[in-house]
Design a protein around this motif. Structure first.
Motif, PDB file in Angstrom:
ATOM      1  N   ARG A   7       0.815  -1.221   0.000  1.00 21.39           N
ATOM      2  CA  ARG A   7       0.000   0.000   0.000  1.00 21.39           C
ATOM      3  C   ARG A   7       0.850   1.275   0.000  1.00 21.39           C
ATOM      4  O   ARG A   7       0.308   2.373   0.052  1.00 21.39           O
ATOM      5  N   ASN A   8       2.163   1.115   0.022  1.00 28.57           N
ATOM      6  CA  ASN A   8       3.102   2.238   0.045  1.00 28.57           C
ATOM      7  C   ASN A   8       2.830   3.158   1.230  1.00 28.57           C
ATOM      8  O   ASN A   8       2.818   4.379   1.118  1.00 28.57           O
ATOM      9  N   GLU A   9       2.624   2.560   2.396  1.00 25.98           N
ATOM     10  CA  GLU A   9       2.297   3.282   3.634  1.00 25.98           C
ATOM     11  C   GLU A   9       3.564   3.635   4.403  1.00 25.98           C
ATOM     12  O   GLU A   9       3.823   3.108   5.491  1.00 25.98           O
ATOM     13  N   SER A  10       4.357   4.529   3.877  1.00 24.39           N
ATOM     14  CA  SER A  10       5.632   4.864   4.514  1.00 24.39           C
ATOM     15  C   SER A  10       5.442   5.564   5.858  1.00 24.39           C
ATOM     16  O   SER A  10       6.243   5.369   6.776  1.00 24.39           O
ATOM     17  N   GLU A  11       4.385   6.358   6.014  1.00 28.90           N
ATOM     18  CA  GLU A  11       4.153   7.020   7.297  1.00 28.90           C
ATOM     19  C   GLU A  11       3.836   6.004   8.390  1.00 28.90           C
ATOM     20  O   GLU A  11       4.322   6.135   9.517  1.00 28.90           O
ATOM     21  N   GLU A  12       3.037   5.011   8.070  1.00 28.24           N
ATOM     22  CA  GLU A  12       2.716   3.958   9.049  1.00 28.24           C
ATOM     23  C   GLU A  12       3.969   3.143   9.376  1.00 28.24           C
ATOM     24  O   GLU A  12       4.202   2.770  10.521  1.00 28.24           O
ATOM     25  N   PHE A  13       4.769   2.871   8.354  1.00 27.92           N
ATOM     26  CA  PHE A  13       6.017   2.137   8.554  1.00 27.92           C
ATOM     27  C   PHE A  13       6.942   2.938   9.479  1.00 27.92           C
ATOM     28  O   PHE A  13       7.530   2.384  10.415  1.00 27.92           O
ATOM     29  N   ALA A  14       7.054   4.235   9.268  1.00 25.13           N
ATOM     30  CA  ALA A  14       7.879   5.089  10.126  1.00 25.13           C
ATOM     31  C   ALA A  14       7.335   5.104  11.552  1.00 25.13           C
ATOM     32  O   ALA A  14       8.108   5.131  12.522  1.00 25.13           O
ATOM     33  N   ARG A  15       6.010   5.068  11.700  1.00 26.25           N
ATOM     34  CA  ARG A  15       5.409   5.026  13.043  1.00 26.25           C
ATOM     35  C   ARG A  15       5.805   3.748  13.769  1.00 26.25           C
ATOM     36  O   ARG A  15       6.142   3.764  14.952  1.00 26.25           O
ATOM     37  N   LEU A  16       5.804   2.623  13.066  1.00 25.76           N
ATOM     38  CA  LEU A  16       6.222   1.353  13.666  1.00 25.76           C
ATOM     39  C   LEU A  16       7.690   1.401  14.083  1.00 25.76           C
ATOM     40  O   LEU A  16       8.068   0.876  15.129  1.00 25.76           O
ATOM     41  N   LEU A  17       8.510   2.017  13.265  1.00 21.68           N
ATOM     42  CA  LEU A  17       9.926   2.141  13.609  1.00 21.68           C
ATOM     43  C   LEU A  17      10.107   3.051  14.819  1.00 21.68           C
ATOM     44  O   LEU A  17      11.015   2.855  15.620  1.00 21.68           O
ATOM     45  N   GLY A  18       9.239   4.039  14.978  1.00 20.74           N
ATOM     46  CA  GLY A  18       9.269   4.888  16.161  1.00 20.74           C
ATOM     47  C   GLY A  18       8.969   4.094  17.418  1.00 20.74           C
ATOM     48  O   GLY A  18       9.569   4.325  18.476  1.00 20.74           O
ATOM     49  N   ALA A  19       8.050   3.141  17.317  1.00 20.07           N
ATOM     50  CA  ALA A  19       7.753   2.255  18.452  1.00 20.07           C
ATOM     51  C   ALA A  19       8.981   1.428  18.792  1.00 20.07           C
ATOM     52  O   ALA A  19       9.301   1.206  19.967  1.00 20.07           O
ATOM     53  N   ALA A  20       9.692   0.961  17.769  1.00 22.33           N
ATOM     54  CA  ALA A  20      10.916   0.186  17.992  1.00 22.33           C
ATOM     55  C   ALA A  20      11.936   1.032  18.748  1.00 22.33           C
ATOM     56  O   ALA A  20      12.609   0.548  19.668  1.00 22.33           O
ATOM     57  N   ARG A  21      12.037   2.281  18.371  1.00 21.48           N
ATOM     58  CA  ARG A  21      12.968   3.202  19.035  1.00 21.48           C
ATOM     59  C   ARG A  21      12.655   3.293  20.520  1.00 21.48           C
ATOM     60  O   ARG A  21      13.549   3.241  21.367  1.00 21.48           O
ATOM     61  N   ARG A  22      11.372   3.413  20.847  1.00 23.63           N
ATOM     62  CA  ARG A  22      10.975   3.515  22.255  1.00 23.63           C
ATOM     63  C   ARG A  22      11.312   2.233  23.019  1.00 23.63           C
ATOM     64  O   ARG A  22      11.736   2.293  24.173  1.00 23.63           O
ATOM     65  N   VAL A  23      11.122   1.083  22.402  1.00 21.15           N
ATOM     66  CA  VAL A  23      11.438  -0.194  23.059  1.00 21.15           C
ATOM     67  C   VAL A  23      12.940  -0.282  23.341  1.00 21.15           C
ATOM     68  O   VAL A  23      13.360  -0.608  24.456  1.00 21.15           O
ATOM     69  N   VAL A  24      13.752  -0.005  22.335  1.00 23.06           N
ATOM     70  CA  VAL A  24      15.209  -0.100  22.489  1.00 23.06           C
ATOM     71  C   VAL A  24      15.702   0.874  23.555  1.00 23.06           C
ATOM     72  O   VAL A  24      16.494   0.500  24.437  1.00 23.06           O
ATOM     73  N   LEU A  25      15.246   2.120  23.501  1.00 14.64           N
ATOM     74  CA  LEU A  25      15.659   3.092  24.515  1.00 14.64           C
ATOM     75  C   LEU A  25      15.163   2.686  25.897  1.00 14.64           C
ATOM     76  O   LEU A  25      15.875   2.866  26.890  1.00 14.64           O
TER      77      LEU A  25
END
Length: 194
Positions: A7-25
């Motif tokens: 679906r070319n949902e790059s904003e949603e993909f970036a949001r998921l990566l933001g969640a990953a950032r919070r988990v790692v930190l």
């Protein structure tokens, strides 16, 4: 992820990566040690999530790969931070550029994991390690965890000052007093996490 790509949902993909950032930190900033118990394949984000943990114990059947390149993607979940700090640059490049899996023995040899155990022992060995940490002096362990990661960016002078501050906190803690008493009385410590 496949649906997001379709679906070319790059904003949603970036949001998921933001969640990953919070988990790692969150893992790195919490005072308690975090153990990765790895059974089977730890590829891509799973591998990097394990690298974010403080200790890693793996089944002899575990495998590890920076598989992102095989999808045409870039490493995430902190992989580009953790891996180059754990292995030499040429090994990090090989893992990132080729994405070939390595077995648990090779991961241990490279220093990516702390222990390898038989598959049937993984759960029990992970539990033993976590109980040992749980029963240890919490103030001391939290201070040491902070120091390990602070030393990645702080210089010697700042680390020496931190050591004094952390040592005083341990000195003033109930567990610090218990540790000294147990040493002098030649008996096992009974830490209470305070």
């Amino acid at each position: 992820m496949a649906e997001l790509v379709e679906r070319n949902e790059s904003e949603e993909f970036a949001r998921l990566l933001g969640a990953a950032r919070r988990v790692v930190l969150g893992i790195r900033q919490m005072t308690k040690p975090v153990i990765a118990s790895i059974e089977g394949p730890a590829f891509g984000a799973g591998f990097n999530l394990a690298l974010a943990c403080d200790l890693r114990i793996a089944s002899a059947t575990a495998t590890f790969s920076q598989a992102f390149v095989k999808l045409g993607f870039h490493p995430d979940w902190g992989g580009t931070y953790f891996l180059p700090r754990m292995v030499t640059p040429n090994i990090a490049c090989e893992m990132f550029f080729l994405g070939d899996p390595i077995d648990a023995a090779r991961a241990l040899q490279l220093g990516l994991i702390n222990r390898v155990v038989a598959p049937e022992e993984l759960e029990a060995e992970t539990r033993k390690l976590s109980e040992r940490l749980r029963d240890g002096p919490a103030v001391s362990i939290a201070a040491a965890k902070h120091a390990v990661y602070a030393s990645e960016h702080d210089g010697l002078e700042k680390m020496l000052q931190y050591e004094v501050e952390a040592q005083v906190r341990c000195f003033e803690s109930e567990d610090g007093r218990e540790g000294v008493r147990a040493f002098l009385e030649k008996r096992p410590q009974k830490f209470k996490g305070r």
